[in-house]
Write a protein that holds these residues in place. Structure first.
Motif, mmCIF file in Angstrom:
data_model
loop_
_atom_site.group_PDB
_atom_site.id
_atom_site.type_symbol
_atom_site.label_atom_id
_atom_site.label_comp_id
_atom_site.label_asym_id
_atom_site.label_seq_id
_atom_site.Cartn_x
_atom_site.Cartn_y
_atom_site.Cartn_z
ATOM 1 N N VAL A 84 -7.755 -0.143 -1.845
ATOM 2 C CA VAL A 84 -7.079 1.130 -1.571
ATOM 3 C C VAL A 84 -5.972 0.935 -0.537
ATOM 4 N N GLY A 85 -6.281 0.225 0.551
ATOM 5 C CA GLY A 85 -5.268 -0.028 1.573
ATOM 6 C C GLY A 85 -4.104 -0.829 1.029
ATOM 7 N N GLY A 86 -4.392 -1.812 0.185
ATOM 8 C CA GLY A 86 -3.328 -2.614 -0.419
ATOM 9 C C GLY A 86 -2.446 -1.797 -1.341
ATOM 10 N N MET A 87 -3.064 -0.893 -2.121
ATOM 11 C CA MET A 87 -2.266 -0.045 -3.016
ATOM 12 C C MET A 87 -1.363 0.903 -2.228
ATOM 13 N N LEU A 89 -0.249 0.384 0.776
ATOM 14 C CA LEU A 89 0.774 -0.466 1.394
ATOM 15 C C LEU A 89 1.885 -0.811 0.409
ATOM 16 N N VAL A 90 1.524 -1.236 -0.798
ATOM 17 C CA VAL A 90 2.531 -1.590 -1.804
ATOM 18 C C VAL A 90 3.340 -0.365 -2.199
ATOM 19 N N LEU A 91 2.687 0.771 -2.373
ATOM 20 C CA LEU A 91 3.401 2.009 -2.690
ATOM 21 C C LEU A 91 4.389 2.358 -1.578
ATOM 22 N N GLY A 92 3.967 2.183 -0.333
ATOM 23 C CA GLY A 92 4.866 2.452 0.789
ATOM 24 C C GLY A 92 6.054 1.521 0.814
ATOM 25 N N ILE A 93 5.826 0.239 0.532
ATOM 26 C CA ILE A 93 6.930 -0.726 0.511
ATOM 27 C C ILE A 93 7.938 -0.361 -0.573
ATOM 28 N N VAL A 94 7.436 0.068 -1.729
ATOM 29 C CA VAL A 94 8.337 0.477 -2.812
ATOM 30 C C VAL A 94 9.136 1.715 -2.405
ATOM 31 N N MET A 95 8.521 2.618 -1.643
ATOM 32 C CA MET A 95 9.176 3.875 -1.289
ATOM 33 C C MET A 95 10.087 3.776 -0.069
ATOM 34 N N ILE A 96 10.132 2.648 0.619
ATOM 35 C CA ILE A 96 10.929 2.552 1.852
ATOM 36 C C ILE A 96 12.381 2.980 1.665
ATOM 37 N N PRO A 97 13.107 2.501 0.655
ATOM 38 C CA PRO A 97 14.527 2.890 0.604
ATOM 39 C C PRO A 97 14.773 4.318 0.130
ATOM 40 N N THR A 108 0.184 3.645 7.056
ATOM 41 C CA THR A 108 -1.131 4.143 6.663
ATOM 42 C C THR A 108 -1.915 3.046 5.945
ATOM 43 N N GLY A 109 -1.271 2.352 5.012
ATOM 44 C CA GLY A 109 -1.938 1.257 4.310
ATOM 45 C C GLY A 109 -2.363 0.150 5.257
ATOM 46 N N LEU A 110 -1.483 -0.216 6.178
ATOM 47 C CA LEU A 110 -1.845 -1.243 7.154
ATOM 48 C C LEU A 110 -2.952 -0.751 8.076
ATOM 49 N N GLY A 111 -2.918 0.535 8.420
ATOM 50 C CA GLY A 111 -3.984 1.090 9.262
ATOM 51 C C GLY A 111 -5.332 1.060 8.566
ATOM 52 N N LEU A 112 -5.351 1.390 7.277
ATOM 53 C CA LEU A 112 -6.599 1.294 6.518
ATOM 54 C C LEU A 112 -7.107 -0.142 6.480
ATOM 55 N N LEU A 113 -6.214 -1.066 6.192
ATOM 56 C CA LEU A 113 -6.607 -2.476 6.142
ATOM 57 C C LEU A 113 -7.041 -2.985 7.516
ATOM 58 N N ALA A 114 -6.410 -2.477 8.573
ATOM 59 C CA ALA A 114 -6.716 -2.945 9.926
ATOM 60 C C ALA A 114 -8.105 -2.530 10.390
ATOM 61 N N THR A 115 -8.711 -1.541 9.731
ATOM 62 C CA THR A 115 -10.065 -1.162 10.130
ATOM 63 C C THR A 115 -11.069 -2.252 9.800
ATOM 64 N N TRP A 119 -6.050 -9.594 10.456
ATOM 65 C CA TRP A 119 -4.661 -9.932 10.137
ATOM 66 C C TRP A 119 -3.829 -8.670 9.931
ATOM 67 N N ALA A 120 -4.435 -7.642 9.331
ATOM 68 C CA ALA A 120 -3.699 -6.397 9.072
ATOM 69 C C ALA A 120 -3.378 -5.678 10.379
ATOM 70 N N HIS A 121 -4.268 -5.790 11.360
ATOM 71 C CA HIS A 121 -4.001 -5.193 12.662
ATOM 72 C C HIS A 121 -2.789 -5.856 13.305
#
Length: 188
Positions: A84-87, A89-97, A108-115, A119-121
């Motif tokens: 879920v965190g990876g998805m 994160l990838v969605l956010g990277i696609v939406m950046i521009p 948010t994705g990195l925060g989920l993964l960081a829990t 490495w994500a933290h």
């Protein structure tokens, strides 16, 4: 006299558990009897909200510890959270521009993964630091530089819309059949 060093952790900051090597989030302890006589609890709605949030955090922590005690369930939990965190994160990277919450989704994705993943933290802290540097740098620039950044972002958005065929779709809705509106990906 001892001064606070910038490298010294303040009381209650995150540390590592020496037995497991896992990062422990700051935890509050209940005040002892000597502290209770000098400390008055905060009054009002804010105190009630803080108390409810503290109890919720304790319940979530207890639930996570019960999951951690069962290896199969722990693996499933970490895998699901990673997916879920990876998805996100990838969605956010696609939406950046694009206009919208691209960076919010990345953090948010990195925060989920960081829990669950150290490495994500580290990546989250790195990304937030450099994002703040970029925003600060851009805020100090001449308006022409800001306009060129906005223009470049707009060109990226237009190019992506053309590649995915959005212009051709809108053109067909209005009866416009120009060949250059067609996507290079979907043209036979």
């Amino acid at each position: 006299m001892r001064t606070n060093s910038p490298h010294r952790r303040p009381e209650g900051a995150s540390t590592r558990d020496p037995s497991t090597g896992r990062c422990l989030l700051s935890r509050t302890t209940s005040p002892g009897p000597q502290d209770r006589q000098h400390h008055e609890p905060p009054q009002g709605a804010l105190a009630g909200l803080r108390g409810r949030l503290h109890r919720l955090r304790e319940r979530l922590h207890a639930r996570r510890e019960r999951i951690r005690a069962r290896p199969t369930l722990n693996t499933l939990y970490r895998g699901t959270l990673g997916l879920v965190g990876g998805m996100v994160l990838v969605l956010g990277i696609v939406m950046i521009p694009y206009p919208g919450p691209g960076w919010l989704c990345v953090f948010t994705g990195l925060g989920l993964l960081a829990t669950e993943f150290a490495w994500a933290h580290r990546v989250n802290a790195f990304a937030k630091h450099h994002y703040q540097r970029w925003v600060h740098w851009l805020s100090r620039q001449h308006p022409l530089v800001k306009l060129s950044v906005m223009g470049t972002t707009g060109l990226i958005v237009l190019a992506t819309l053309w590649v995915v065929g959005a212009f051709d779709l809108v053109g067909r809705l209005f009866g416009v059949e120009w060949h250059w509106l067609a996507s290079p990906l979907f043209t036979p």
